[in-house]
Enzyme design. Structure first.
Site, PDB file in Angstrom:
ATOM      1  N   LYS A  12      43.061 -10.150  17.960  1.00 21.50           N
ATOM      2  CA  LYS A  12      42.734 -11.129  19.007  1.00 21.50           C
ATOM      3  C   LYS A  12      43.836 -12.159  19.103  1.00 21.50           C
ATOM      4  CE  LYS A  12      39.451 -14.452  18.874  1.00 21.50           C
ATOM      5  NZ  LYS A  12      38.050 -14.825  18.575  1.00 21.50           N
ATOM      6  N   LYS A  62      45.351 -15.717  21.553  1.00 24.27           N
ATOM      7  CA  LYS A  62      44.911 -16.792  22.431  1.00 24.27           C
ATOM      8  C   LYS A  62      45.656 -16.712  23.762  1.00 24.27           C
ATOM      9  CE  LYS A  62      42.528 -19.079  19.198  1.00 24.27           C
ATOM     10  NZ  LYS A  62      41.050 -19.003  19.159  1.00 24.27           N
ATOM     11  N   ASP A  85      41.457 -14.838  23.945  1.00 22.00           N
ATOM     12  CA  ASP A  85      40.548 -15.986  23.855  1.00 22.00           C
ATOM     13  C   ASP A  85      41.153 -17.165  24.614  1.00 22.00           C
ATOM     14  OD1 ASP A  85      38.821 -17.985  23.125  1.00 22.00           O
ATOM     15  OD2 ASP A  85      39.096 -17.755  20.962  1.00 22.00           O
ATOM     16  N   ASN A  98      39.548 -20.128  24.866  1.00 22.66           N
ATOM     17  CA  ASN A  98      39.061 -21.382  24.266  1.00 22.66           C
ATOM     18  C   ASN A  98      38.593 -22.405  25.313  1.00 22.66           C
ATOM     19  OD1 ASN A  98      41.241 -20.515  21.851  1.00 22.66           O
ATOM     20  ND2 ASN A  98      39.292 -21.376  21.169  1.00 22.66           N
ATOM     21  N   GLU A 150      37.466 -14.015  25.987  1.00 22.12           N
ATOM     22  CA  GLU A 150      36.557 -14.931  25.278  1.00 22.12           C
ATOM     23  C   GLU A 150      36.604 -16.346  25.864  1.00 22.12           C
ATOM     24  OE1 GLU A 150      36.796 -14.295  21.068  1.00 22.12           O
ATOM     25  OE2 GLU A 150      36.588 -16.433  20.663  1.00 22.12           O
ATOM     26  N   GLU A 156      30.509 -18.857  20.178  1.00 23.80           N
ATOM     27  CA  GLU A 156      30.873 -19.628  18.987  1.00 23.80           C
ATOM     28  C   GLU A 156      30.495 -21.097  19.136  1.00 23.80           C
ATOM     29  OE1 GLU A 156      35.187 -18.811  19.824  1.00 23.80           O
ATOM     30  OE2 GLU A 156      35.413 -20.827  19.055  1.00 23.80           O
ATOM     31  N   ASP A 187      28.462 -18.489  15.692  1.00 28.46           N
ATOM     32  CA  ASP A 187      29.171 -19.083  14.561  1.00 28.46           C
ATOM     33  C   ASP A 187      28.080 -19.560  13.599  1.00 28.46           C
ATOM     34  OD1 ASP A 187      31.949 -21.128  14.062  1.00 28.46           O
ATOM     35  OD2 ASP A 187      30.048 -21.488  13.062  1.00 28.46           O
ATOM     36  N   HIS A 244      31.932 -15.243  14.243  1.00 31.98           N
ATOM     37  CA  HIS A 244      32.995 -16.235  14.441  1.00 31.98           C
ATOM     38  C   HIS A 244      33.261 -16.937  13.114  1.00 31.98           C
ATOM     39  CE1 HIS A 244      34.635 -20.242  15.825  1.00 31.98           C
ATOM     40  NE2 HIS A 244      35.461 -19.378  16.362  1.00 31.98           N
ATOM     41  N   GLU A 280      35.122 -11.143  12.838  1.00 33.70           N
ATOM     42  CA  GLU A 280      36.380 -11.882  12.977  1.00 33.70           C
ATOM     43  C   GLU A 280      36.953 -12.227  11.602  1.00 33.70           C
ATOM     44  OE1 GLU A 280      36.454 -16.057  14.401  1.00 33.70           O
ATOM     45  OE2 GLU A 280      38.230 -15.483  15.552  1.00 33.70           O
TER      46      GLU A 280
HETATM   47 MG    MG Z   1      37.141 -18.270  20.168  1.00 31.18          MG
END
Ligand code: MG
Length: 360
Positions: free
Chosen positions: A166, A168, A197, A199, A223, A249, A272, A299, A319
């Site tokens: 994964k 970002k 991801d 975020n 994500e 998460e 998470d 997560h 993860e």
């Molecule tokens: Mg994330």
């Protein structure tokens, strides 16, 4: 009180800032080290339950330690019954609400309760829950990467057997996202899962535009494309998306997941442990995911998540973003791209020399 049920003696919390092997760059900055709070719950059985939580920022550490110990003072002498304790804490914090530091503290305490029960039973938590430890398919979780500058690290992940990576997105423009995804996909080849991801960094319209551009690269998921509380926005992005949406998460406790599932916010979910209400909260969400046929990943907190995914009917990916290796006597071991739960309890043993070194 039932004499066969163990009781809580005392609750202790310590803060550390632990070095991590690989800084994590995301759309909002860089995490250079892991601010962690270590929780120890002594019981009347001579066994101590342990867990750790991740404060994200150093500024949360002192308040978290205080909160955990304050809540813990009221737990002294109480039976070690996580479901009952969760109900009591829900009632206690109902008016305050438990998003934020209180929810993190409660979740961390819950993990330590279950760890203690596992240790008292002399079993890994997964077995206490009626499951069996099995190798969980894991992905290596990166921050923002550059396919050229980070080629060696990515190849090392493949050499470790990881079948998923994964990265970002959102730390540049759409063209940069595409350049990076294209380059990493070429490096990984067609058979390794690749996730991206954002975020929470995009708005729905921009997310749709960027996802359309990433469609040719066989991504397993996109994500948190938009802010986590924007469930309608997630649903808008998901509708017609060529790539499945992943989130969870930052959804708080089982109620948060019920609302997200009802809003059709995501194809996949990834609670998470520190925000879902610990082990007790996870078990609830695993039931929701199963009933709604939603693949469920984890997560952070790889050690505890390996136990929980082993009893999650729709278990998907684990993860691996190792925040605690520096302060554990027995850091996680990736074998052929998988992680297997270890006991007793959650299997966490502090490296006290390292804890003393990184103590705040
Ligand atoms: Mg994330």
């Amino acid at each position: 009180m039932n004499k066969t049920i163990p009781a809580i003696r005392s609750v202790n919390a310590r803060a550390v800032v632990a070095p991590i092997a690989r800084p994590v760059r995301n759309a909002f900055g860089v995490i250079e080290a892991a601010p962690l709070v270590l929780i120890d719950i002594a019981t009347d059985q001579g066994v101590t339950g342990r867990s750790y939580i991740f404060g994200y920022s150093r500024v949360t550490l002192k308040p978290l330690v205080l909160l955990i110990e304050e809540i813990g003072r009221d737990l002294e002498g109480k039976s070690l019954t996580p479901f009952e304790l969760m109900k009591a804490m829900d009632a206690r914090f109902r008016l305050l609400g438990w998003q934020g530091l209180v929810g993190m503290a409660v979740s961390g305490l819950d993990m330590a309760f279950w760890d203690a029960l596992g240790r008292i039973a002399g079993k890994p938590l997964v077995e206490l829950l009626g499951g069996a430890a099995r190798p969980m398919r894991a992905y290596d979780s990166y921050g923002a990467v550059d396919p050229v500058a980070d080629e060696r690290a990515l190849r090392r992940s493949l050499d470790q057997g990881f079948r998923g990576i994964k990265i970002k997105g959102g730390d540049g423009d759409a063209a940069n996202d595409e350049r990076v995804v294209k380059g990493v996909r070429a490096l990984l080849g067609p058979d390794v899962a690749l996730m991206i991801d954002f975020n929470q960094s995009l708005d729905p319209a921009e997310a749709k535009r960027r996802i359309a551009r990433l469609a040719p690269y066989d991504l397993t998921w996109v994500e948190e494309p938009v802010p986590q509380e924007n469930l309608i926005g997630h649903a808008r992005v998901r509708e017609g998306s060529p790539i499945p949406i992943q989130a969870g998460e930052n959804w708080w406790f089982p109620r948060g997941f019920a609302e997200a599932i009802a809003a059709r916010a995501s194809d996949f979910i990834m609670p998470d442990l520190m925000k879902v209400g610990g082990i007790t909260g996870w078990l609830n969400v695993a039931g929701q995911a199963d009933a709604a046929s939603i693949p469920m990943s984890s997560h952070l907190f790889a050690e505890a998540s390996a136990h929980m995914l082993s009893v999650t009917p729709t278990a998907h990916w684990l993860e691996v973003l190792d925040l605690a290796a520096a302060i554990l006597a027995n850091p996680i071991q990736i074998v052929d791209g998988t992680l297997t739960a270890r006991g007793p309890g959650l299997g966490l043993e502090w490296n006290e020399t390292a804890v003393a070194k990184y103590l705040i």
